[in-house]
Structures are given as C-alpha cells and as structure tokens.
Design a protein around this motif. Structure first.
Motif, short mmCIF file in Angstrom:
data_model
loop_
_atom_site.label_atom_id
_atom_site.label_comp_id
_atom_site.label_asym_id
_atom_site.label_seq_id
_atom_site.Cartn_x
_atom_site.Cartn_y
_atom_site.Cartn_z
N THR A 8 0.82 -1.20 0.00
CA THR A 8 0.00 0.00 0.00
C THR A 8 0.85 1.25 0.00
N ILE A 9 0.35 2.29 -0.69
CA ILE A 9 0.86 3.64 -0.50
C ILE A 9 -0.17 4.39 0.32
N ALA A 10 0.26 5.00 1.40
CA ALA A 10 -0.61 5.84 2.23
C ALA A 10 -0.27 7.29 1.93
N ILE A 11 -1.26 8.04 1.47
CA ILE A 11 -1.07 9.44 1.11
C ILE A 11 -1.76 10.30 2.16
N ARG A 48 -11.52 3.34 -7.57
CA ARG A 48 -12.06 1.98 -7.77
C ARG A 48 -12.77 1.86 -9.12
N SER A 49 -13.42 2.94 -9.56
CA SER A 49 -14.10 2.90 -10.86
C SER A 49 -13.10 2.76 -12.01
N GLU A 50 -11.85 3.12 -11.73
CA GLU A 50 -10.79 2.99 -12.73
C GLU A 50 -10.05 1.66 -12.62
N GLY A 51 -10.51 0.81 -11.70
CA GLY A 51 -9.93 -0.51 -11.56
C GLY A 51 -8.86 -0.64 -10.50
N HIS A 52 -8.70 0.37 -9.67
CA HIS A 52 -7.68 0.35 -8.64
C HIS A 52 -8.27 -0.04 -7.28
N THR A 53 -7.40 -0.44 -6.38
CA THR A 53 -7.79 -0.76 -5.00
C THR A 53 -7.53 0.46 -4.13
N ALA A 54 -8.58 1.00 -3.50
CA ALA A 54 -8.41 2.24 -2.74
C ALA A 54 -9.48 2.35 -1.66
N GLY A 67 0.71 -1.24 -9.26
CA GLY A 67 0.25 -2.37 -8.47
C GLY A 67 0.02 -2.10 -7.00
N PHE A 68 0.13 -0.86 -6.58
CA PHE A 68 -0.10 -0.52 -5.18
C PHE A 68 -1.59 -0.36 -4.88
#
Length: 221
Positions: A3-6, A46-52, A25-26
């Motif tokens: 994970t990246i935490a921003i 998430r709508s773009e296919g990422h995990t967030a 891949g983060f």
C-alpha cells in the motif's frame, strides 16, 4: 499487494499520485480530515480498476493519525510507501514580526509531530517487508524561510531536519527517505508544474532511491 498511504490526499496532487502508484500495483490508502471527500476519491479510483479506501484523520491528533494508518494496513495490506503532504492552514502563515509563540503550536503539530507520528507508525511494517519509502513534500519555505510565512518556515525546517535524519538512519535497512521541494503552485498552467509531472517525480524518488532532497524546480534567485 502493498500500500501507499497518502496523508493529505485531495483531488489534485494526491489523486494523481494515487493513480501513478496504483498503476504500478499498489493499493491506495487516502488519508485526510474529511471522510466524505475521501470516499469520493476512493470511489473514483475503484471505478478505474484500482484498489483504494479512505481513512479520516487529523494530523495534529497523534491517536487519530495512528488509528488511520492501522486501519489502512488492516484493510489494504502493509504500507510500503508513505507520502506526507497535507496542506498547511492559512493561519500558519503570518509575518515574522506578528508571530508569537502560540502561533507556532499549530505549525509544529502539523509539520513535526504529524510526520514523526506517521513515520514511527509505518517503519516497523517496512522493516518487516525489508523495504519501504517515506516521501515528504514541502514548499520552498522548507529550505528558504519566508518572512511572510513564519509558521510554515519554522515548522518545515523542523520537518526537513527530521526527514534527513531518518534518511541517514534507515538507508542501510532498505528504507528510502526523500523530500520533494515544490517552489511553485501545482497546476498553475505550466506543463512542468502539473500534478502529473510532480507525481512522476515522486514515483522516480521511490523507484530510483537517490538523494534525500529533490527539487521539482530550482529555486528562483
């Protein structure tokens, strides 16, 4: 997946950095004070296919910040990259001759206590991974104090010193610490000042693991 935490995530640079790292891949943990805004940003990713996911926290409240990072790790996986980049409040930026001791409490909590709290929370996990990156993002007053922005000048100097000490202390453990100095307004119309350009520099700092301090642009004379 790591994970990246921003910390200080918003719809500008924070979202752009999230996309840049997510493409590699983060998973993305978005941290700021307003859960509703975080939920909207996470939904966009998430709508773009990422995990967030979004995790609300007040960086001036140590328990709040620690809790958000714990929840992020539990929900998304170990934090490999931490970006500390919340925007300072306008009231931190007072002229030097008008600044009294009480005016420095907020800036110090924001730019020194917050980074120290966040770093101590994530470093054990990075050690367990055997790798990690801490990225500190500051304006030009971190290296060139401004008489009209006294609070941030003083507090950013403390944050800079702490981050550089971390850089030296953690280098042999596979954990890179870097500071990006941004002496301009992001997305002010210049291509080199775009969120995308800055996000690319932050990715390069993580992947290249070079010097401690990087300038997004040289400071003007």
């Amino acid at each position: 997946m790591t994970t990246i935490a921003i910390i200080g995530a918003g719809p500008g640079l924070g979202l752009t950095v999230a996309r840049r790292f997510a493409r590699e891949g983060f998973a993305v943990a978005l941290v700021s004070r307003h859960q509703g805004r975080l939920d909207e940003l996470a939904a966009t990713l998430r709508s773009e296919g990422h995990t967030a996911e979004g995790f609300s926290a007040n960086v001036r409240d140590q328990a709040s910040l620690q809790n958000a990072l714990v929840r992020a790790t539990e929900a998304l996986g170990p934090i490999e990259v931490l970006q500390y980049s919340p925007l300072p409040a306008k009231e931190f930026m007072r002229p030097v001759l008008e600044t009294v001791a009480d005016d420095l409490v907020g800036p110090v909590e924001f730019s020194i206590y917050g980074p120290v709290t966040a770093a101590h929370q994530v470093i054990p996990g990075m050690r367990a991974l055997g790798r990690g990156t801490l990225l500190f993002v500051n304006g030009g007053s971190a290296v060139r104090p401004g008489p009209k922005v006294t609070g941030t000048s003083v507090a950013f100097a403390g944050e800079s010193a702490y981050a550089q000490l971390l850089h030296e202390a953690l280098a042999d453990e596979g954990i890179h610490v870097g500071q990006l100095i941004i002496p301009f307004g992001i997305d002010d119309g210049a291509e080199a000042h775009s969120s995308e350009s800055v996000a690319e520099k932050l990715w390069a700092m993580h992947s290249g693991r070079g010097e401690f301090r990087v300038y997004a642009e040289p400071l003007a004379d």
